[in-house]
Design an enzyme around this catalytic site. Structure first.
Site, short mmCIF file in Angstrom:
data_model
loop_
_atom_site.label_atom_id
_atom_site.label_comp_id
_atom_site.label_asym_id
_atom_site.label_seq_id
_atom_site.Cartn_x
_atom_site.Cartn_y
_atom_site.Cartn_z
N LYS A 76 0.71 -1.33 0.12
CA LYS A 76 0.12 0.03 0.04
C LYS A 76 1.25 1.31 -0.02
CE LYS A 76 -4.84 1.78 2.50
NZ LYS A 76 -4.81 1.72 3.94
N SER B 170 -9.93 0.07 6.76
CA SER B 170 -9.17 0.35 5.49
C SER B 170 -8.88 -0.73 5.36
CB SER B 170 -8.31 1.47 5.20
OG SER B 170 -9.00 2.67 5.37
N SER C 182 -9.49 2.47 2.91
CA SER C 182 -9.57 2.87 1.95
C SER C 182 -8.11 2.25 0.62
CB SER C 182 -7.90 4.08 2.65
OG SER C 182 -6.95 3.28 3.80
#
Lengths: 497, 504, 98
Positions: B80, B179, B155
């Site tokens: 990420k 997330s 997210s």
């Protein structure tokens, strides 16, 4: 743009001053408060920085244990309570020298609180109450380019060096100092001097005001005589010598009084002290009060010192300065007025070190309060920064006692040491200052003087021994001072007996 | 599709270790797949192809030299783009950090590299991890491989979508309010939020420091556990890192036995406001757990009702401070430095232009919640609610080994559907926020497709702090039972993405 | 809970974010909705409830006072928007002398 001020006596006739002092101390830890970068002063720019102290995304702080211990020791030495539960908090404000745009500080849970310290002004003891001592981190340094003499105003841009960012700071805050009257500026100075001595004795800071490792902000307000309501205060920054502390506070008192007496009101603002002109000027007036949006620092764990840890630190405290002074006075055999002078000029420590280096107590006092004291006040620096170490003073006294130099030559030796010519002995050798102890040379000079002054010689032969002074002067002049006056006198009397 | 792409990480690692395939071959297959499908999916913000191949070759060389490597050595992974890695930009999907190459590796990155895992690149996210749909990325939304007009959650939409687009068998997510878990739920993948403090936050760009936690994402429970074991553990550079042994997550994932476990269904997390298909699959999963020998009880956690509101005070407050460092002075974007603007003005111009709308919204909200006069009413009260939520968990865990709920009230919604309705968007995190607030371990596991839209549904499992292994026990049990029922893992039911040319 | 456009502009100044009047106008009602929905928290927790600022009750986490290597000058300045004399170059600072 100097502002009107009121005569100091008139200030006191109409107002009572209230002071608040905030002293920032840079700790002398090897590494920074929250990262492992070195803290040494004077390194090349941005060579003591890492993701943490540069505030780079993703970096996290970790607390330096030694800094916490120093904070606790400072708190204990100031008779504070040590918090059983203490936390760091973020103080949020934007400024380019603050890498994260928040400072990790402490807010409502400081490590140390509710203490006091006694300061001595002209033999009178005054108790300054301590509100708190808390831990925080220093900012980077800005270099302002394109304007006049590095000032921020008129600069076209600024250059930032973050070596200092994250250096551990302890902020020591007093409670309002009331009832000090005319002595308020002196008490403030004595307080800062006391802190400096204490911090040095604790070994937690270099306490060099000229390098900024001890910085004082002075809050001053006046209240009309008889009132108990504090007036509006100003905070004067950039007060970076003991002398300035006293002068800046005195100046602000006279300025406040002038404003208040003329029917004006004091603006709550930051003032900047100008050492050269001896005045303060207004900082940017804040249209709106700063809102620092403090909240507990979520990247750090609370500090909860166990009682055993606190006691362990308490055991490492040096002797309290007041008690130490009593002991030293007895050891040194100083009279009360002598000791008071020594304390008021801040000479206790240097004298102590000089004596430790082998000098007699009275001689040490004579040097530090006499010749070196004069030079320190000429330079506007503290004794410790005058440029001659206690060991060098002791060495110089050794030379005097061995009659290698006399008092007059000794002053030249001091000149040499201060000029960086080396140790006193080296200066004596290099400058050829040693007194002439060769009786042959002295006798020749004496004979010359006798020959040149027959009438004086006659008087001496006639028993007027005090007339020898004139001949001694002649001989000393001929020897360019490099003679032991006592020995010259002996030779004169021998030759004329 | 190339079989290497659908093989699980554990098997890939074993095959690479045994020499039946090479890391380079596996890595190339995944890079080719990214090349083929990522224009559609947009899971990656940066593909580090050359670096990945170089890493893969280094692993192959070690294996050829007879070195004994870890179980995931040579397996590719998607990171990420909120964790630092010196070999690629870290942008947090924000314009303000465009092109910023960090000078240090995050704690997670270091552990991945030390385990010889091959990092393919950086995945898309909502800007600074603020969002539940990955629509807030400055670099365009990520699409859900199950239905490309749908969001992949957020997210960590990029890290979740990459798994079911078969662009990577493993990925790293970060979870502040859900997330990791919510994207896992809406993409039918496994996502674990370890106990807060279980995985180092060093090098994880902070959204909300007291909530952020990195964790493993994978298509299978065992893969997630193997990755969990790689990234977890104490890091002295993170003061909030827990200095204890990592729970035995791999053993738990291999064991997968829930018989005798007490499982609590949280009354407050279900019912009204939950899609019927989500509720149905959840109820079936609970029934399945009972069949597998678990004792299921209902528990009440009344303060969970306040969790979302408290979260939207705490998270923006911490964020408003954490994001203050993005000021154009030391790194990143700088706007307006033309000699006419002051530093103060350049900061404001850069932040105005460099932050997206949601980021600005939350910074303003947090600035308000922390400002003097409001602190006690907002931030202070929210922190008290946090205490109450934690107390609810403590009481519930006295009765139960784990708690369960749907991971999120709905399946993947359509791109654009909630962008103008922040409160509706925030509700996607309704079920995941309590564990974020209390810091305990939680996970999402796929439990089927909702009948009404054919989209994945997730089961959230919550375990006490440092009992992360229990998540894997439950997850593995459910996974095995459902695979038997379905004849394979859920992702086999996905409609293959159309790719240009590269059909293997 | 009323949050005016001026309030938003003031908060934006505090947060150092330049917002256009349109942005302020758009944000005000959005923030108001959010604030209304979070307003339910007031009164939920009584005086006796201690705040939790951190989910894991860790205390006294320290590092030893040891110097660790810093970044090289090149690495330290690599991400800087502007550099001069090995320092971070920033526009003119309006604030007071520090």
């Amino acid at each position: 743009m100097s502002e009107p001020v009121l005569d100091y006596d008139q200030v006191l006739a109409n107002f009572d001053p209230v002071l608040g002092l905030e002293v920032h101390v840079e700790l002398n830890t090897a590494s920074k408060m929250f990262c492992g970068c070195a803290t040494g002063f004077g390194a090349e720019p941005n060579t003591q920085v890492c993701p943490v102290c540069l505030g780079l995304p993703g970096s996290l702080p970790v607390v330096n244990q030694t800094a916490v211990e120093s904070a606790m020791r400072i708190g204990l030495a100031l008779n504070c309570s040590i918090a059983a539960y203490s936390r760091f908090a973020r103080k949020n404000y934007f400024y380019p020298d603050q890498p994260k745009n928040y400072q990790i500080s402490q807010y409502d849970e400081p490590i140390a609180y509710d203490g006091y310290a006694d300061v001595d002004v002209d033999g009178e003891v005054f108790r300054v109450e301590i509100e708190r001592a808390h831990m925080e981190e220093d900012t980077g340094k800005s270099l302002h380019v394109g304007g006049a003499t590095g000032r921020i105003h008129g600069a076209s841009h600024s250059l930032l060096d973050y070596n200092r960012a994250g250096v551990p700071l302890i902020e020591i805050v007093t409670k309002p100092i009331v009832g000090a009257g005319e002595k308020a500026p002196q008490i403030a100075r004595a307080y800062v001097a006391m802190l400096r001595d204490l911090l040095r004795a604790l070994g937690v800071s270099d306490v060099r005001m000229e390098q900024g490792s001890l910085r004082c902000d002075a809050n001053v307000s006046l209240m009309p005589k008889g009132s108990t309501t504090f007036g509006t205060r100003t905070e004067t920054k950039n007060v970076n010598s003991l002398r300035s502390v006293e002068r800046a506070i005195r100046y602000e008192m006279t300025r406040h009084a002038a404003v208040l007496t003329s029917g004006g009101s004091i603006v709550q603002e930051t003032r900047h002290w100008h050492e050269d002109t001896g005045i303060t000027t207004s900082g940017r007036s804040k249209e709106e009060a700063e809102d620092y949006r403090y909240f507990p620092e979520p990247d750090l764990a609370p500090v909860t010192p166990a009682a055993a840890w606190v006691e362990q630190l308490r055991a490492t405290l040096p002797e309290p300065p007041a008690e130490k002074r009593k002991r030293l006075q007895a050891e040194w055999g100083y009279s009360d007025p002598e000791m008071r002078d020594v304390i008021s000029v801040g000479a206790v420590e240097v004298i102590e070190e000089t004596i430790a280096a082998g000098c007699g107590a009275q001689a040490a006092r004579k040097w530090w309060l006499g010749e070196l004291g004069r030079r320190a006040s000429e330079q506007g620096v503290d004794l410790a920064e005058v440029g001659m170490t206690p060991a060098q003073v002791a060495q110089l006294q050794g030379l005097v006692e061995a009659k290698l130099v006399n008092d007059k030559l000794a002053r030249q030796v001091i000149d040499g040491v201060l000029a960086g010519e080396g140790e006193p002995k080296e200066v004596v050798d290099a400058r050829g200052l040693a007194v002439v102890s060769d009786d042959g040379a002295l006798t020749a000079a004496v004979d010359e003087a006798i020959a040149a002054n027959p009438e004086v010689a006659e008087k001496i032969r006639g028993g007027k021994v005090q007339a020898a002074g004139a001949l001694i002067g002649q001989v000393m002049k001929a020897m360019r001072g490099q003679a032991d006056a006592g020995r010259v006198r002996e030779i004169i009397l021998e030759r004329l007996s | 599709m190339d079989q290497l792409l659908t093989t699980n990480a554990a098997q890939l690692g074993a095959a690479i270790g045994a020499g039946t395939t090479s890391s380079e071959e596996v890595t190339r297959a995944h890079l080719d797949r990214v090349e083929a499908v990522d224009d559609t999916v947009n899971a990656f913000l940066h593909v580090a192809g050359d670096e990945a191949i170089a890493q893969a070759r280094a692993v192959d060389a070690k294996i050829a030299a007879g070195e004994k490597l870890g179980p995931l050595a040579g397996v590719p992974l998607a990171l990420k783009d909120i964790l630092t890695w010196t070999k690629a930009p870290t942008t947090c999907a924000s314009r303000i950090l465009e092109g910023w190459i960090p000078p240090y590796d995050s704690g997670v990155t270091e552990r991945l590299l030390a385990a010889d895992i091959v990092i393919l690149g950086k995945t898309n996210l909502d800007e600074f991890a603020m969002g539940s749909s990955t629509e807030n990325s400055a670099y365009g939304p990520t699409r859900n491989p199950w239905a490309t007009d749908r969001i992949p959650g957020g997210s960590g939409g990029g890290s979740a979508a990459a798994l079911v687009a078969f662009e990577a068998p493993l990925s790293i997510g970060t979870d502040t309010g859900g997330s990791i878990r919510q994207p896992a739920s809406v993409t039918g993948t496994v996502g674990i939020k370890p106990t807060y403090g279980g995985v180092s936050r060093y090098g994880l760009v902070s959204l909300a420091s007291s909530l952020d936690q990195a964790g493993p994402c994978a298509r299978s429970v065992l893969d997630a556990a193997l990755l969990h074991e790689v990234i977890a553990g104490h890091d002295h550079r993170d003061s909030t890192s827990i200095d204890q042994a990592v729970p035995a997550v791999v053993d738990a994932a291999r064991n997968g036995d829930v018989s005798g476990m007490k499982i609590g269904v949280v009354r407050e997390l279900g019912g009204e406001g939950y899609n019927p298909g989500v509720q149905q699959r959840f109820d079936e999963a609970v029934a399945l757990l009972t069949r597998l020998g678990a004792e299921v009880v209902e528990v009440s956690c009344p303060n969970f009702d306040h969790a979302l509101a408290a979260y939207y005070l705490i998270q923006p407050s911490e964020t408003s401070s954490n994001l203050a460092k993005f000021d154009a002075m030391r790194f990143g974007l700088r706007i307006g430095d033309d000699g006419t603007h002051s530093a103060e003005k350049v900061m404001a111009m850069t932040r105005g232009a460099g932050f997206g709308r949601e980021v600005k919204r939350r910074i303003i909200l947090g600035t308000y919640a922390l400002s003097s006069g409001y602190y006690d009413a907002y931030y202070g009260t929210a922190q008290k609610i946090r205490t109450l939520i934690t107390a609810d968990f403590t009481a519930a865990f006295e009765q139960c080994d784990v708690l369960v709920s749907p991971t999120t009230p709905t399946t993947a919604f359509r791109i654009g559907e909630r962008v103008n309705d922040p409160v509706a968007m925030y509700k996607a995190d309704l079920c995941t926020i309590p564990s974020s607030m209390a810091g305990n371990a939680a996970a999402s596991f796929p439990i089927g497709l909702a009948p009404e839209d054919g989209l994945p549904v997730g089961l959230q499992v919550m375990a006490p702090p440092m009992a992360d292994d229990r998540l894997y026990r439950v997850g593995a049990a459910v996974e095995a039972a459902l695979a038997e029922q379905w004849g394979g893992p859920l992702w086999q039911q996905i409609t293959p993405l159309t790719t240009e040319g590269a059909q293997a | 809970m009323a949050l005016s456009v001026d309030d938003v502009a003031q908060l934006a100044r505090l947060a150092r974010i330049e917002l256009t009047p349109d942005e302020c106008a758009a944000l005000a009602p959005e923030l108001e909705v959010i604030l209304d929905s979070v307003a339910q928290v007031s009164g939920v927790a009584g005086e006796d409830v201690a705040p939790t600022s951190h989910p894991v009750p860790i205390t006294n986490v320290f590092r030893t006072d040891e110097v660790r290597p810093s970044l090289s000058l090149e690495a330290a300045l690599a991400g800087a928007p502007a550099v001069e004399q090995d320092r971070f170059r920033v526009p003119q600072i309006l604030g007071e002398d520090a």
